[in-house]
Write a protein that holds these residues in place. Sequence first.
Motif, PDB file in Angstrom:
ATOM      1  N   GLU A 136      41.833  12.863  26.832  1.00 62.91           N
ATOM      2  CA  GLU A 136      41.277  13.585  27.972  1.00 62.91           C
ATOM      3  C   GLU A 136      39.896  14.162  27.672  1.00 62.91           C
ATOM      4  N   LEU A 137      39.491  14.088  26.433  1.00 63.26           N
ATOM      5  CA  LEU A 137      38.193  14.633  26.044  1.00 63.26           C
ATOM      6  C   LEU A 137      37.402  13.560  25.309  1.00 63.26           C
ATOM      7  N   PRO A 138      36.264  13.145  25.829  1.00 67.88           N
ATOM      8  CA  PRO A 138      35.488  12.109  25.151  1.00 67.88           C
ATOM      9  C   PRO A 138      35.049  12.557  23.757  1.00 67.88           C
ATOM     10  N   LEU A 139      35.136  11.628  22.820  1.00 66.49           N
ATOM     11  CA  LEU A 139      34.687  11.891  21.460  1.00 66.49           C
ATOM     12  C   LEU A 139      33.452  11.059  21.174  1.00 66.49           C
ATOM     13  N   ARG A 140      32.646  11.523  20.263  1.00 65.64           N
ATOM     14  CA  ARG A 140      31.447  10.783  19.903  1.00 65.64           C
ATOM     15  C   ARG A 140      31.828   9.621  18.987  1.00 65.64           C
ATOM     16  N   PRO A 141      31.584   8.396  19.413  1.00 66.25           N
ATOM     17  CA  PRO A 141      31.915   7.248  18.547  1.00 66.25           C
ATOM     18  C   PRO A 141      31.055   7.249  17.292  1.00 66.25           C
ATOM     19  N   PRO A 142      31.532   6.624  16.222  1.00 66.98           N
ATOM     20  CA  PRO A 142      30.755   6.602  14.973  1.00 66.98           C
ATOM     21  C   PRO A 142      29.520   5.721  15.060  1.00 66.98           C
ATOM     22  N   VAL A 143      29.513   4.765  15.986  1.00 67.94           N
ATOM     23  CA  VAL A 143      28.348   3.890  16.178  1.00 67.94           C
ATOM     24  C   VAL A 143      28.030   3.858  17.664  1.00 67.94           C
ATOM     25  N   PRO A 144      26.819   3.511  18.051  1.00 64.17           N
ATOM     26  CA  PRO A 144      26.500   3.386  19.472  1.00 64.17           C
ATOM     27  C   PRO A 144      27.426   2.379  20.166  1.00 64.17           C
ATOM     28  N   ILE A 145      27.697   2.630  21.423  1.00 64.16           N
ATOM     29  CA  ILE A 145      28.642   1.784  22.150  1.00 64.16           C
ATOM     30  C   ILE A 145      28.136   0.350  22.240  1.00 64.16           C
ATOM     31  N   TRP A 146      26.840   0.174  22.471  1.00 58.75           N
ATOM     32  CA  TRP A 146      26.337  -1.195  22.634  1.00 58.75           C
ATOM     33  C   TRP A 146      26.481  -1.989  21.330  1.00 58.75           C
ATOM     34  N   VAL A 147      26.356  -1.307  20.176  1.00 62.24           N
ATOM     35  CA  VAL A 147      26.549  -1.999  18.899  1.00 62.24           C
ATOM     36  C   VAL A 147      28.006  -2.438  18.756  1.00 62.24           C
ATOM     37  N   ALA A 148      28.924  -1.549  19.112  1.00 63.65           N
ATOM     38  CA  ALA A 148      30.342  -1.896  19.016  1.00 63.65           C
ATOM     39  C   ALA A 148      30.694  -3.046  19.956  1.00 63.65           C
ATOM     40  N   THR A 194      34.388 -16.406  25.420  1.00 60.31           N
ATOM     41  CA  THR A 194      33.425 -15.585  26.158  1.00 60.31           C
ATOM     42  C   THR A 194      34.005 -14.231  26.556  1.00 60.31           C
ATOM     43  N   LEU A 195      35.338 -14.182  26.681  1.00 62.86           N
ATOM     44  CA  LEU A 195      36.000 -12.939  27.110  1.00 62.86           C
ATOM     45  C   LEU A 195      36.884 -12.333  26.021  1.00 62.86           C
ATOM     46  N   ALA A 196      36.998 -13.003  24.890  1.00 59.31           N
ATOM     47  CA  ALA A 196      37.929 -12.531  23.865  1.00 59.31           C
ATOM     48  C   ALA A 196      37.553 -11.168  23.308  1.00 59.31           C
ATOM     49  N   GLY A 197      36.279 -10.828  23.346  1.00 65.68           N
ATOM     50  CA  GLY A 197      35.867  -9.523  22.806  1.00 65.68           C
ATOM     51  C   GLY A 197      36.115  -8.365  23.742  1.00 65.68           C
ATOM     52  N   VAL A 198      36.428  -8.671  25.029  1.00 64.58           N
ATOM     53  CA  VAL A 198      36.620  -7.579  25.995  1.00 64.58           C
ATOM     54  C   VAL A 198      37.829  -6.705  25.640  1.00 64.58           C
ATOM     55  N   PRO A 199      39.026  -7.276  25.357  1.00 69.53           N
ATOM     56  CA  PRO A 199      40.157  -6.407  24.989  1.00 69.53           C
ATOM     57  C   PRO A 199      39.880  -5.558  23.752  1.00 69.53           C
ATOM     58  N   SER A 206      38.725   3.126  24.289  1.00 71.15           N
ATOM     59  CA  SER A 206      39.811   4.034  24.661  1.00 71.15           C
ATOM     60  C   SER A 206      40.135   5.007  23.532  1.00 71.15           C
ATOM     61  N   ARG A 207      39.914   4.619  22.303  1.00 66.74           N
ATOM     62  CA  ARG A 207      40.171   5.519  21.173  1.00 66.74           C
ATOM     63  C   ARG A 207      39.286   6.752  21.231  1.00 66.74           C
ATOM     64  N   TYR A 208      38.121   6.610  21.823  1.00 65.05           N
ATOM     65  CA  TYR A 208      37.178   7.713  21.883  1.00 65.05           C
ATOM     66  C   TYR A 208      37.046   8.287  23.294  1.00 65.05           C
ATOM     67  N   GLY A 209      37.966   7.931  24.152  1.00 65.31           N
ATOM     68  CA  GLY A 209      37.936   8.475  25.500  1.00 65.31           C
ATOM     69  C   GLY A 209      36.750   8.019  26.319  1.00 65.31           C
ATOM     70  N   GLN A 210      36.187   6.852  25.986  1.00 67.92           N
ATOM     71  CA  GLN A 210      35.014   6.340  26.691  1.00 67.92           C
ATOM     72  C   GLN A 210      35.443   5.251  27.678  1.00 67.92           C
ATOM     73  N   PRO A 211      34.825   5.209  28.844  1.00 72.61           N
ATOM     74  CA  PRO A 211      35.176   4.174  29.826  1.00 72.61           C
ATOM     75  C   PRO A 211      34.444   2.855  29.537  1.00 72.61           C
ATOM     76  N   MET A 212      35.009   1.794  30.051  1.00 71.81           N
ATOM     77  CA  MET A 212      34.348   0.488  29.965  1.00 71.81           C
ATOM     78  C   MET A 212      33.369   0.396  31.140  1.00 71.81           C
ATOM     79  N   THR A 213      32.151   0.780  30.891  1.00 69.89           N
ATOM     80  CA  THR A 213      31.139   0.749  31.943  1.00 69.89           C
ATOM     81  C   THR A 213      30.652  -0.690  32.152  1.00 69.89           C
ATOM     82  N   ALA A 214      29.879  -0.871  33.242  1.00 65.22           N
ATOM     83  CA  ALA A 214      29.323  -2.201  33.526  1.00 65.22           C
ATOM     84  C   ALA A 214      28.381  -2.641  32.408  1.00 65.22           C
ATOM     85  N   ARG A 215      27.640  -1.709  31.834  1.00 60.74           N
ATOM     86  CA  ARG A 215      26.727  -2.060  30.755  1.00 60.74           C
ATOM     87  C   ARG A 215      27.501  -2.493  29.501  1.00 60.74           C
ATOM     88  N   ALA A 216      28.599  -1.755  29.199  1.00 56.07           N
ATOM     89  CA  ALA A 216      29.402  -2.124  28.032  1.00 56.07           C
ATOM     90  C   ALA A 216      30.065  -3.485  28.240  1.00 56.07           C
TER      91      ALA A 216
END
Length: 237
Positions: A136-148, A194-199, A206-216
């Motif tokens: 319920e509380l977003p956490l700061r990921p250890p790396v930027p989201i786009w890198v992950a 092409t889609l295997a990395g999405v899950p 989800s581990r860090y309470g972050q949503p899957m945005t369109a950019r991600a």
Amino acid sequence: MSQLADARPVAGTGSPRERYRLAVAALALPLHDQVAGHDRTDQALVTGRRQITDRLEESAGRVRAARSAVAAAAEAVEAVDRRVRRIWRELAALPGRRRDLGPAPAPRAVTAQPAITATELLDRAERTVTAARLGELPLRPPVPIWVAMLIAGVAGAVVCAGIGTALLVAAPGMPVGERAAARVIADVAFALGTLAGVPAGLSWLSRYGQPMTARAFGAVFGTGVLVTIGLFVLLGH
């Protein structure tokens, strides 16, 4: 005592017997006064002892009350310490921790009454840690989201391409029917790359309470597409 006082001898009065009786009474009068004084002294001692006993009992009661208060305070401190250690362990167990937090911090001495009590601070900390653990509380990921997301896209595409390549390599030695099925499965594996990395990316977010945005999603999907095409061409399929 008044009778004895009245019995004081008067010189030249009465018979010898009467004078003797009065003399004996006069001699007994100081002794009577001394006995009465002793009685008063004994009564004063008894009263003093009773007062001392009462004060001692009162002091003993205060000492027992002080000991109970000290024991209660020590138990309260120990309860706070146990709660601090538990919250600290829960905080250290949250995902996204880059390093070990170490032991719980030692309490600091305060010189003035704080605006908020220790119990209120611990309640606030516990609610925060619980919300973070429940997502319920977003956490700061250890790396930027786009890198992950790039890593997830590459990993998914490579795994699927590896499966497809293995099937294509093994297909020539298979019977005709199995060979055709292997080629179809290999093509599907390359397409799924092409889609295997999405899950994987979604699970990581989800581990860090972050949503899957369109950019991600675009990052992980685009990376999967590019890596899949590159591997498909590189492997000559």
